[in-house]
Write an enzyme that holds these catalytic residues in place. Structure first.
Site, PDB file in Angstrom:
ATOM      1  N   ASN A 281      74.150  66.746  91.196  1.00 18.23           N
ATOM      2  CA  ASN A 281      74.867  65.812  92.059  1.00 18.23           C
ATOM      3  C   ASN A 281      75.274  66.575  93.307  1.00 18.23           C
ATOM      4  OD1 ASN A 281      76.634  63.916  93.185  1.00 18.23           O
ATOM      5  ND2 ASN A 281      78.342  64.620  91.935  1.00 18.23           N
ATOM      6  N   GLY A 282      74.996  66.012  94.487  1.00 19.88           N
ATOM      7  CA  GLY A 282      75.406  66.692  95.721  1.00 19.88           C
ATOM      8  C   GLY A 282      74.216  66.958  96.614  1.00 19.88           C
TER       9      GLY A 282
ATOM     10  N   LYS B  78      83.876  42.955 102.058  1.00 24.27           N
ATOM     11  CA  LYS B  78      83.676  42.588 100.649  1.00 24.27           C
ATOM     12  C   LYS B  78      82.503  41.640 100.520  1.00 24.27           C
ATOM     13  CE  LYS B  78      85.376  44.689  99.066  1.00 24.27           C
ATOM     14  NZ  LYS B  78      85.900  45.958  98.886  1.00 24.27           N
TER      15      LYS B  78
ATOM     16  N   CYS C 174      75.511  60.051  92.604  1.00 25.69           N
ATOM     17  CA  CYS C 174      74.872  60.611  91.426  1.00 25.69           C
ATOM     18  C   CYS C 174      75.920  60.946  90.372  1.00 25.69           C
ATOM     19  CB  CYS C 174      74.051  61.869  91.703  1.00 25.69           C
ATOM     20  SG  CYS C 174      72.720  61.622  92.856  1.00 25.69           S
TER      21      CYS C 174
ATOM     22  N   GLU D 280      78.984  43.414 101.412  1.00 24.04           N
ATOM     23  CA  GLU D 280      78.462  44.474 100.551  1.00 24.04           C
ATOM     24  C   GLU D 280      77.924  43.955  99.229  1.00 24.04           C
ATOM     25  OE1 GLU D 280      82.845  46.175  99.247  1.00 24.04           O
ATOM     26  OE2 GLU D 280      81.147  47.498  99.039  1.00 24.04           O
TER      27      GLU D 280
ATOM     28  N   GLU E  61      88.609  43.479 105.792  1.00 28.30           N
ATOM     29  CA  GLU E  61      88.309  43.763 104.391  1.00 28.30           C
ATOM     30  C   GLU E  61      87.552  42.580 103.761  1.00 28.30           C
ATOM     31  OE1 GLU E  61      87.995  46.142 102.643  1.00 28.30           O
ATOM     32  OE2 GLU E  61      88.133  45.486 100.575  1.00 28.30           O
TER      33      GLU E  61
ATOM     34  N   HIS F 254      85.443  36.118 124.289  1.00 27.36           N
ATOM     35  CA  HIS F 254      84.947  37.133 125.227  1.00 27.36           C
ATOM     36  C   HIS F 254      83.513  37.545 124.890  1.00 27.36           C
ATOM     37  CE1 HIS F 254      88.828  37.290 127.104  1.00 27.36           C
ATOM     38  NE2 HIS F 254      89.370  37.338 125.901  1.00 27.36           N
TER      39      HIS F 254
ATOM     40  N   ARG G 204      78.150  55.524  90.376  1.00 26.68           N
ATOM     41  CA  ARG G 204      77.932  56.625  91.318  1.00 26.68           C
ATOM     42  C   ARG G 204      76.528  56.607  91.923  1.00 26.68           C
ATOM     43  NH1 ARG G 204      81.913  60.428  90.585  1.00 26.68           N
ATOM     44  NH2 ARG G 204      80.694  61.983  91.683  1.00 26.68           N
TER      45      ARG G 204
ATOM     46  N   TRP H 245      71.607  58.424  93.115  1.00 26.09           N
ATOM     47  CA  TRP H 245      71.670  57.734  94.406  1.00 26.09           C
ATOM     48  C   TRP H 245      70.876  58.629  95.356  1.00 26.09           C
ATOM     49  CZ3 TRP H 245      73.332  58.428  99.480  1.00 26.09           C
ATOM     50  CH2 TRP H 245      73.505  57.255 100.231  1.00 26.09           C
TER      51      TRP H 245
ATOM     52  N   LYS I 200      79.530  54.380  94.641  1.00 27.82           N
ATOM     53  CA  LYS I 200      80.970  54.295  94.816  1.00 27.82           C
ATOM     54  C   LYS I 200      81.590  55.545  95.440  1.00 27.82           C
ATOM     55  CE  LYS I 200      84.987  52.327  92.816  1.00 27.82           C
ATOM     56  NZ  LYS I 200      85.049  51.280  93.853  1.00 27.82           N
TER      57      LYS I 200
HETATM   58  C1  F6R Z   1      83.957  49.089  99.649  1.00 27.56           C
HETATM   59  C2  F6R Z   1      84.239  50.436  99.229  1.00 27.56           C
HETATM   60  C3  F6R Z   1      84.023  51.533 100.200  1.00 27.56           C
HETATM   61  C4  F6R Z   1      85.061  52.649  99.984  1.00 27.56           C
HETATM   62  C5  F6R Z   1      84.744  53.851 100.879  1.00 27.56           C
HETATM   63  C6  F6R Z   1      85.783  54.944 100.736  1.00 27.56           C
HETATM   64  O1  F6R Z   1      84.255  48.174  98.648  1.00 27.56           O
HETATM   65  O2  F6R Z   1      84.607  50.671  98.108  1.00 27.56           O
HETATM   66  O3  F6R Z   1      84.042  51.072 101.509  1.00 27.56           O
HETATM   67  O4  F6R Z   1      86.325  52.146 100.266  1.00 27.56           O
HETATM   68  O5  F6R Z   1      83.490  54.354 100.538  1.00 27.56           O
HETATM   69  O6  F6R Z   1      85.833  55.402  99.425  1.00 27.56           O
HETATM   70  P1  F6R Z   1      87.094  56.183  98.888  1.00 27.56           P
HETATM   71  O7  F6R Z   1      88.239  55.249  98.879  1.00 27.56           O
HETATM   72  O8  F6R Z   1      86.703  56.622  97.513  1.00 27.56           O
HETATM   73  O9  F6R Z   1      87.322  57.333  99.823  1.00 27.56           O
END
Ligand code: F6R
Length: 609
Positions: free
Chosen positions: A99-100, A486, A2, A489, A482, A505, A27, A75, A604
Site C-alpha cells: 500500500n502506498g 455527495k 489499497c 460521487e 457538501e 453572473h 480503501r 486502488w 476512502k
Molecule cells: C467524500 C469524501 C472525501 C473525503 C476526503 C478527505 O465523501 O469522503 O471527499 O472527505 O477524501 O478525507 P479525510 O477526511 O479522510 O482526510
C-alpha cells in the site's frame, strides 16, 4: 488507498484473508489477491475487479489452503487495473503486497534491469519485490533484506511479505502508510486498519514508521531498522464488531446516516462540563484560544466542506478571521503563517496525504496546529500539536456522512468555546448554544424518519438528469457544497454548488427546461434573497426542490418539491439540512443501480497526492 492484510495462526488462512479484506475494500476495489503458504509453497490467487470476483475465481480454481498468508485490495496508481498488475507481486524468493507509492521506482527498476531482473507488471510494487529478492540473495536473512530494501525506497508505503524459505513466517514493514499488528490467541494479523481484525481480536500494536513486524508460531515480534527488538504498547480497539458490519442495512452508507444521532452525542457529550463546552482534555484551554489571531482550516473534500461551515460559525460568533483552504493547494502556495495563527486540519482517516503534508508545513512555519480526526493513532492525529477526536466510530462507506456530521459538531463546540474565551459571547449565551446543540441528535432522527420517503421520491425525479445545481446563501451555500459532492460521487450525476446570488453572473445560462435546482433556504435573514434567486431559475424552466424550515411560508409557484425540516437556530441548521441531501444522494445512486458504498474510481483513504 489499497488495503493490505496478513495472517499467521490456525484458521483457514484464505478465509481469514478474504474476510479481513472485505473490511478494507473501502480503501480500493479495482482488484484483489491473496498468497498463502500451501504445503510449504506459495500459492497465489488474484483477479481484476472486486473481492467478490476473486472469491468467484477461487470457487472455480480452488482456494489456497494453509495457515499463513497475505492479501491485498487495490486502488490502482501505477498500471491499470488488470490481473497482471494485481497484487501479490513476486521476486524469485519473495512475494509481497503493498500500500502506498514508491517515488523512486523508475530509478530502482532501471538498476534492477541492469542487474538482470525482469518485470511482468507496470507496478511500483514489483520493483520492491525484486529489490527484496536482490538483497535476500545477498544476506539470506529476511529482516536484513527488508532493512536494506527500506533504505533504498523513497515514498510512503506499507508492505506484507512472504519469503519462500520461511513458510512459518509473515513479515511486514511500515513507512508512513498505516499498518497495525493484531494480536489474538495463537494467531496474529497484519492490517491497514482496525476493522479488518475486529472479528478476531481487539488487541493490536500500532506500527510506527520504519518498524518491521514478524508473525510466527510464537506470536508477533517487532523490530526497528537496527534489527533491535522493540517492546510496544498493546492497544485495545474501542470499536465493536458491529461497527464494521452492515447489521441488516443494505449499505454502509445508509447505516452510517442512521448512526448520526449517536455519533453526535458520542462526540459532543464528553466535551460538555456544567453546561459549557470544554476542550481542556484535548489540551485546548482559554489562554491558548485567546492567543489565536487568525485561523486556517485546511482539509480535502467533505472534511473541507465541514471547515466552510466552521468558518461561518467561528467568524460569526468569535469574530476571528478564518481562511478555508484545500490541502493540495495550501501545501504548494507559500502560506503566510506565524505563531499567532492556528491551522486546523480536519480529516476522517487522519491519513490523507495532502492534509498531512499541509500540517507538517504549518508546523515548520511556526503556526499552532490542531487536528480534528476520526481515526485514533492516525498520522495526522500523531503529528498535530492539539487534537480533538471526532468519535464517529469507523466510517466504511466511501461517501462520508457521519464523519461530516461529527466534524460539524466539533466545529461548533470549538466556535462556542473560542467565542466565550474571546469574550464575544456571555456564559449564558454559550450555555444556550450548547443546549441547542444537544437537541440536534433528536432532530436528525426526526428528519431520517420523516424525510426518508420524500427524499427517495425526489431522488427518483433526479436520476435521469445530466446535471443539476445546488444553490444557497451563507451557511446554506456552505452546505450546498457538501450536498453536491455527495450526489456526484455516488450517483455520477454532474452537479455544482453555487452561491445563489452569484448565479446571474454566468452560471444561470446553464439552466434549461427541467434542470433540477436544489435550493437550500434555511437561513431566516437570507430567505427572501434566496427565494428571489429560486424565482430566477424557475422562470427559466428549472425544476426546483426547496429545503426549508417547518412552518416557513413559501410563495406559490416557487417549489416543485419541498423538504421541510425541524427548526433550530439558523447557525445549527446545516446539521439538520445535510440529512435530506445525504438521503437524496443515497437514493439517486441506488436507483441508478450504482455500487453505493464503493463508487467508481474512488477510495476512502487518500494516501497519495
Ligand atoms: C467524500 C469524501 C472525501 C473525503 C476526503 C478527505 O465523501 O469522503 O471527499 O472527505 O477524501 O478525507 P479525510 O477526511 O479522510 O482526510
Amino acid at each position: 488507498m489499497c488495503g493490505i492484510v496478513g495472517y499467521y495462526g490456525y484458521r483457514d488462512c484464505s478465509d481469514v484473508l478474504v474476510d479481513a479484506l472485505s473490511k478494507l475494500e473501502y480503501r480500493g476495489y479495482d482488484s484483489a489477491g491473496i498468497a498463502v503458504f500451501e504445503d510449504g509453497n506459495i500459492k497465489i490467487a488474484k483477479s481484476k475487479g472486486r473481492l467478490s470476483d476473486l472469491v468467484k475465481k477461487m470457487e472455480k480454481t480452488g482456494k489456497p489452503k494453509g495457515i499463513a498468508g497475505i492479501g491485498h485490495t487495490r486502488w490502482a496508481t501505477h498500471g491499470e487495473p488488470s490481473d497482471i498488475n494485481s497484487h501479490p507481486h513476486c521476486g524469485k524468493n519473495v512475494t509481497i503486497v503493498h500500500n502506498g507509492i514508491i517515488e523512486n521506482y523508475r530509478k530502482l527498476k532501471d538498476y534492477l534491469i541492469s542487474q538482470g531482473k525482469t518485470f511482468v507488471s507496470d507496478t511500483d510494487t514489483e520493483v520492491v519485490a525484486q529489490l527484496l529478492d536482490f538483497y535476500y540473495c545477498r544476506h539470506s536473512d529476511p529482516v536484513k533484506a527488508i532493512i536494506e530494501t527500506t533504505e533504498d525506497l523513497e515514498g510512503s508505503f506499507a508492505l506484507a511479505i512472504m519469503f519462500n524459505d520461511y513458510p512459518e513466517y509473515i513479515f511486514a514493514l511500515r513507512r508512513e502508510s498505516p499498518l497495525i499488528v493484531g494480536v489474538g490467541e495463537n494467531e496474529s494479523f497484519i492490517a491497514s486498519d482496525v476493522p479488518a481484525i475486529l472479528k478476531y481480536t481487539k488487541n493490536y500494536y500500532l506500527l510506527e514508521h520504519n518498524e518491521i513486524a514478524v508473525l510466527g508460531r510464537y506470536g508477533a515480534k517487532i523490530y526497528d531498522l537496527h534489527y533491535q527488538k522493540l517492546q510496544k504498547e498493546l492497544k485495545t480497539a474501542d470499536w465493536d464488531m458491529d461497527a464494521a458490519e452492515k447489521c441488516g442495512y443494505e449499505h454502509f452508507m445508509i447505516k452510517e446516516i442512521n448512526e448520526q444521532p449517536t455519533s453526535v452525542k458520542t462526540t459532543v457529550l464528553p466535551r460538555i462540563k456544567d453546561g459549557m463546552p470544554t476542550l481542556e482534555e484535548c489540551g485546548i484551554d482559554d489562554s491558548f484560544l485567546c492567543g489565536i489571531r487568525q485561523i486556517h482550516i485546511v482539509a480535502c473534500g467533505t472534511a473541507m466542506h465541514a471547515g466552510v461551515v466552521g468558518k461561518y460559525a467561528i467568524e460569526k460568533l468569535a469574530r476571528v478571521p478564518v481562511n478555508v483552504e484545500i490541502a493540495s493547494e495550501f501545501r504548494y502556495k507559500s502560506p503566510i503563517l506565524d505563531k499567532s495563527d492556528l491551522v486546523i486540519i480536519i480529516s476522517q482517516s487522519g491519513e490523507t496525504a495532502d492534509s498531512l503534508a499541509a500540517l507538517k508545513l504549518a508546523k515548520s512555519l511556526g503556526a499552532k496546529t490542531l487536528g480534528i480526526v476520526n481515526v485514533k493513532g492516525s498520522s495526522i492525529a500523531r503529528e498535530a500539536e492539539k487534537l480533538i477526536y471526532t468519535l464517529a466510530g469507523p466510517e466504511i462507506a466511501v461517501a462520508s456522512t457521519k464523519a461530516y456530521m461529527v466534524q460539524l459538531s466539533v466545529m461548533y463546540l470549538f466556535a462556542f468555546r473560542l467565542a466565550f474565551a474571546k469574550g464575544k459571547i456571555s456564559q449564558s449565551e454559550c450555555e444556550n448554544y450548547i443546549k441547542l446543540l444537544n437537541e440536534i441528535p433528536d432532530k436528525i432522527s426526526e428528519v431520517i424518519e420523516n424525510q426518508l420517503e420524500n427524499s427517495q421520491y425526489i431522488a427518483s425525479k433526479l436520476i435521469n438528469s445530466d446535471s443539476l445545481l445546488y444553490i444557497g446563501r451563507g451557511l446554506d451555500y456552505a452546505l450546498s457544497m457538501e450536498g453536491s459532492l455527495k450526489l456526484k460521487e455516488i450517483s455520477y450525476i454532474h452537479s455544482e454548488a453555487y452561491a445563489a446570488g452569484e448565479l446571474k453572473h454566468g452560471t444561470i445560462s446553464l439552466v434549461t427546461e427541467g434542470m433540477p435546482v436544489i435550493a437550500v433556504a434555511t437561513q431566516d435573514d437570507l430567505f427572501d434573497k434566496t427565494i428571489s434567486n429560486i424565482k430566477e431559475v424557475k422562470a427559466r424552466g428549472a425544476t426546483t426542490i426547496v429545503v426549508l424550515k417547518d412552518g416557513v411560508e413559501l410563495p406559490s409557484d416557487v417549489a416543485d418539491y419541498i423538504i421541510s425540516l425541524p427548526k433550530t437556530i439558523d447557525l445549527l441548521m446545516p446539521m439538520i439540512a445535510c440529512v435530506p441531501l445525504q438521503l437524496m444522494a443515497y437514493y439517486s445512486a441506488l436507483l441508478r443501480g450504482n455500487d453505493v458504498d464503493k463508487p467508481r474510481n474512488l477510495a476512502k483513504s487518500v494516501t497519495v497526492e
